[in-house]
Write a protein that holds these residues in place. Structure first.
Motif, PDB file in Angstrom:
ATOM      1  N   ASN A 127       0.842  -1.187   0.000  1.00 27.02           N
ATOM      2  CA  ASN A 127       0.000   0.000   0.000  1.00 27.02           C
ATOM      3  C   ASN A 127       0.879   1.240   0.000  1.00 27.02           C
ATOM      4  O   ASN A 127       2.104   1.148  -0.150  1.00 27.02           O
ATOM      5  CB  ASN A 127      -0.952  -0.030   1.199  1.00 27.02           C
ATOM      6  N   THR A 128       0.291   2.386   0.209  1.00 22.46           N
ATOM      7  CA  THR A 128       1.019   3.648   0.215  1.00 22.46           C
ATOM      8  C   THR A 128       0.532   4.522   1.356  1.00 22.46           C
ATOM      9  O   THR A 128      -0.518   4.271   1.957  1.00 22.46           O
ATOM     10  CB  THR A 128       0.805   4.420  -1.095  1.00 22.46           C
ATOM     11  N   GLY A 129       1.294   5.568   1.632  1.00 17.32           N
ATOM     12  CA  GLY A 129       0.857   6.529   2.627  1.00 17.32           C
ATOM     13  C   GLY A 129      -0.424   7.216   2.217  1.00 17.32           C
ATOM     14  O   GLY A 129      -1.326   7.419   3.035  1.00 17.32           O
ATOM     15  N   SER A 130      -0.531   7.574   0.942  1.00  9.42           N
ATOM     16  CA  SER A 130      -1.743   8.247   0.464  1.00  9.42           C
ATOM     17  C   SER A 130      -2.958   7.350   0.584  1.00  9.42           C
ATOM     18  O   SER A 130      -4.048   7.789   0.976  1.00  9.42           O
ATOM     19  CB  SER A 130      -1.559   8.686  -0.996  1.00  9.42           C
ATOM     20  N   GLY A 131      -2.786   6.073   0.244  1.00 10.01           N
ATOM     21  CA  GLY A 131      -3.894   5.137   0.352  1.00 10.01           C
ATOM     22  C   GLY A 131      -4.347   4.975   1.789  1.00 10.01           C
ATOM     23  O   GLY A 131      -5.550   4.902   2.081  1.00 10.01           O
ATOM     24  N   THR A 132      -3.384   4.920   2.718  1.00  6.55           N
ATOM     25  CA  THR A 132      -3.721   4.790   4.125  1.00  6.55           C
ATOM     26  C   THR A 132      -4.425   6.038   4.633  1.00  6.55           C
ATOM     27  O   THR A 132      -5.380   5.946   5.418  1.00  6.55           O
ATOM     28  CB  THR A 132      -2.455   4.513   4.947  1.00  6.55           C
ATOM     29  N   ALA A 134       7.319  -2.571   1.923  1.00  5.32           N
ATOM     30  CA  ALA A 134       7.129  -3.290   3.184  1.00  5.32           C
ATOM     31  C   ALA A 134       7.960  -2.639   4.275  1.00  5.32           C
ATOM     32  O   ALA A 134       8.759  -1.729   4.032  1.00  5.32           O
ATOM     33  CB  ALA A 134       7.500  -4.758   3.010  1.00  5.32           C
ATOM     34  N   TRP A 135       7.757  -3.153   5.512  1.00  2.00           N
ATOM     35  CA  TRP A 135       8.426  -2.603   6.689  1.00  2.00           C
ATOM     36  C   TRP A 135       9.260  -3.658   7.400  1.00  2.00           C
ATOM     37  O   TRP A 135       8.950  -4.845   7.364  1.00  2.00           O
ATOM     38  CB  TRP A 135       7.395  -2.023   7.659  1.00  2.00           C
ATOM     39  N   ALA A 183      -4.207  16.406  15.259  1.00  2.00           N
ATOM     40  CA  ALA A 183      -2.808  16.001  15.422  1.00  2.00           C
ATOM     41  C   ALA A 183      -2.074  16.164  14.104  1.00  2.00           C
ATOM     42  O   ALA A 183      -2.683  16.173  13.027  1.00  2.00           O
ATOM     43  CB  ALA A 183      -2.726  14.539  15.883  1.00  2.00           C
ATOM     44  N   ILE A 184      -0.760  16.291  14.201  1.00  2.00           N
ATOM     45  CA  ILE A 184       0.103  16.183  13.023  1.00  2.00           C
ATOM     46  C   ILE A 184       0.167  14.707  12.662  1.00  2.00           C
ATOM     47  O   ILE A 184       0.409  13.869  13.521  1.00  2.00           O
ATOM     48  CB  ILE A 184       1.512  16.719  13.343  1.00  2.00           C
ATOM     49  N   VAL A 185      -0.074  14.379  11.401  1.00  5.10           N
ATOM     50  CA  VAL A 185      -0.049  12.976  10.984  1.00  5.10           C
ATOM     51  C   VAL A 185       0.958  12.817   9.844  1.00  5.10           C
ATOM     52  O   VAL A 185       0.883  13.543   8.840  1.00  5.10           O
ATOM     53  CB  VAL A 185      -1.432  12.474  10.529  1.00  5.10           C
ATOM     54  N   ALA A 186       1.878  11.888   9.998  1.00  2.00           N
ATOM     55  CA  ALA A 186       2.835  11.572   8.937  1.00  2.00           C
ATOM     56  C   ALA A 186       2.574  10.158   8.446  1.00  2.00           C
ATOM     57  O   ALA A 186       2.363   9.239   9.252  1.00  2.00           O
ATOM     58  CB  ALA A 186       4.267  11.702   9.445  1.00  2.00           C
ATOM     59  N   TYR A 187       2.581   9.998   7.115  1.00  8.91           N
ATOM     60  CA  TYR A 187       2.345   8.711   6.472  1.00  8.91           C
ATOM     61  C   TYR A 187       3.618   8.312   5.718  1.00  8.91           C
ATOM     62  O   TYR A 187       3.790   8.669   4.545  1.00  8.91           O
ATOM     63  CB  TYR A 187       1.172   8.808   5.497  1.00  8.91           C
ATOM     64  N   PRO A 188       4.536   7.600   6.366  1.00  8.31           N
ATOM     65  CA  PRO A 188       5.795   7.237   5.700  1.00  8.31           C
ATOM     66  C   PRO A 188       5.573   6.177   4.621  1.00  8.31           C
ATOM     67  O   PRO A 188       4.597   5.432   4.636  1.00  8.31           O
ATOM     68  CB  PRO A 188       6.651   6.684   6.842  1.00  8.31           C
ATOM     69  N   GLU A 189       6.531   6.107   3.698  1.00 13.41           N
ATOM     70  CA  GLU A 189       6.510   5.109   2.630  1.00 13.41           C
ATOM     71  C   GLU A 189       7.612   4.077   2.875  1.00 13.41           C
ATOM     72  O   GLU A 189       8.769   4.435   3.139  1.00 13.41           O
ATOM     73  CB  GLU A 189       6.752   5.768   1.272  1.00 13.41           C
ATOM     74  N   GLY A 190       7.249   2.803   2.789  1.00 11.04           N
ATOM     75  CA  GLY A 190       8.228   1.746   2.946  1.00 11.04           C
ATOM     76  C   GLY A 190       9.079   1.566   1.697  1.00 11.04           C
ATOM     77  O   GLY A 190       8.835   2.180   0.659  1.00 11.04           O
TER      78      GLY A 190
END
Length: 313
Positions: free
Chosen positions: A87-92, A121-122, A103-110
């Motif tokens: 998946n992706t950060g944008s999708g999540t 992946a992680w 809150a500040i939210v960060a969506y990292p990319e694996g």
């Protein structure tokens, strides 16, 4: 004599207070606020924008969302949200609704890993990219957020879906000095996410999982090293020094909550079981995985009520 000493102590305290008001004491960010509280934000409030940073010799990317009303005049909590495999950060961001939180939210990319399809992946999963240190990347990401934003360093939380949820457990093991609490959803808790897990402090956990999850079975999958959810939760409650498990409580026709309380350091372990739920994010309005998605609860709302009560001391 005692009265004279009391008056002297009071004078000292008053003097220190005046010095603080004059800006001659330790900056306020030492009490939890980050250095970014001295700077304007990198983007308008209420927006999500891609960013990059270099970690471990790799250029890593993440989506950054600032909440409506963000200013550098107050310290904001942070949520790090890790996507599932492929998946992706944008999708999540789209299905999780985490960007609606205050809150500040960060969506990292694996990083693209190994195995079928070579998907992002992680660390901690058997299909993660060899040699990639996502724990260090997470620390570097927090450093970047603290430098550029007004972050409350006592209130940093992690959540994620599937492989990303499993990674939150690894972060709780390795970074309990910076992560206040975790909220895995449909977590893939491979052995690599918990080996030699010795957090420096008890870490509060709220976990969500569907009982009909066909991807990460609720009852576990020994062939893949995946534990039964109840076993994983019991192990974490033991790690947190929890002394009591309360009776399970039904909060909706398909929702049952389990709690382990009276834990060390004010921690708590909570589990939200979704009867008949699939490999999905509870409350999602768009595709988040295979199987049934309950609408009885909104995972982002339930987890936030839990997370916001916990902070680093």
């Amino acid at each position: 004599m005692k009265r004279a000493l009391s008056r002297t102590a009071a004078s000292v305290i008053a003097g220190l207070t005046l010095l603080a008001g004059a800006g001659l004491t330790t900056p306020s960010y030492a009490q939890g606020e980050a250095p970014g509280c001295r700077r304007a934000g990198p983007q308008p409030p209420g927006t999500t924008t891609p960013h990059t940073l270099v970690s471990g010799g790799l250029t890593r990317t993440y989506q950054l969302h600032l909440p409506e009303g963000y200013t550098a005049g107050r310290a904001w909590p942070v949520v790090l949200a890790f996507h599932g495999r492929g998946n992706t950060g944008s999708g999540t961001e789209e299905f999780s609704k985490l960007s609606t939180l205050p809150a500040i939210v960060a969506y990292p990319e694996g990083v693209v890993g190994t195995g079928d399809g070579q998907r992002q992946a992680w660390q901690g999963a058997p299909y993660a990219a060899p040699g990639v240190d996502d724990v260090t990347f997470t620390g570097d990401l927090l450093d970047a957020l603290e430098t550029g934003l007004c972050v409350d360093r006592r209130r940093v939380y992690t959540t994620g879906k599937s492989n990303g949820a499993g990674f939150t457990a690894l972060l709780a093991c390795r970074m309990s000095d910076r992560i206040a609490a975790i909220a895995p959803v449909a977590g893939a808790f491979y052995p690599g996410t918990g080996e030699n897990c010795r957090p420096a402090r008890p870490v509060p956990v709220i976990d969500f999982h569907g009982t009909a999850d066909a991807t990460i079975p609720y009852a576990g999958d020994p062939d893949r090293g995946l534990p039964a959810l109840r076993d994983w939760l019991t192990a974490w409650a033991d790690r947190d020094g929890c002394r009591i498990r309360t009776p399970d409580r039904s909060t909706a026709p398909d929702i049952t909550e389990s709690r382990w309380v009276h834990c060390a350091g004010g921690a708590e372990v909570r589990h939200v079981a979704v009867a008949g739920g699939g490999h999905t994010w509870p409350g999602a309005d768009s595709y988040s995985g295979g199987g049934h998605t309950t609408q009885s609860i909104e995972a982002h709302e339930v987890m936030w009520k839990f997370l916001r009560r916990h902070h680093l001391r």
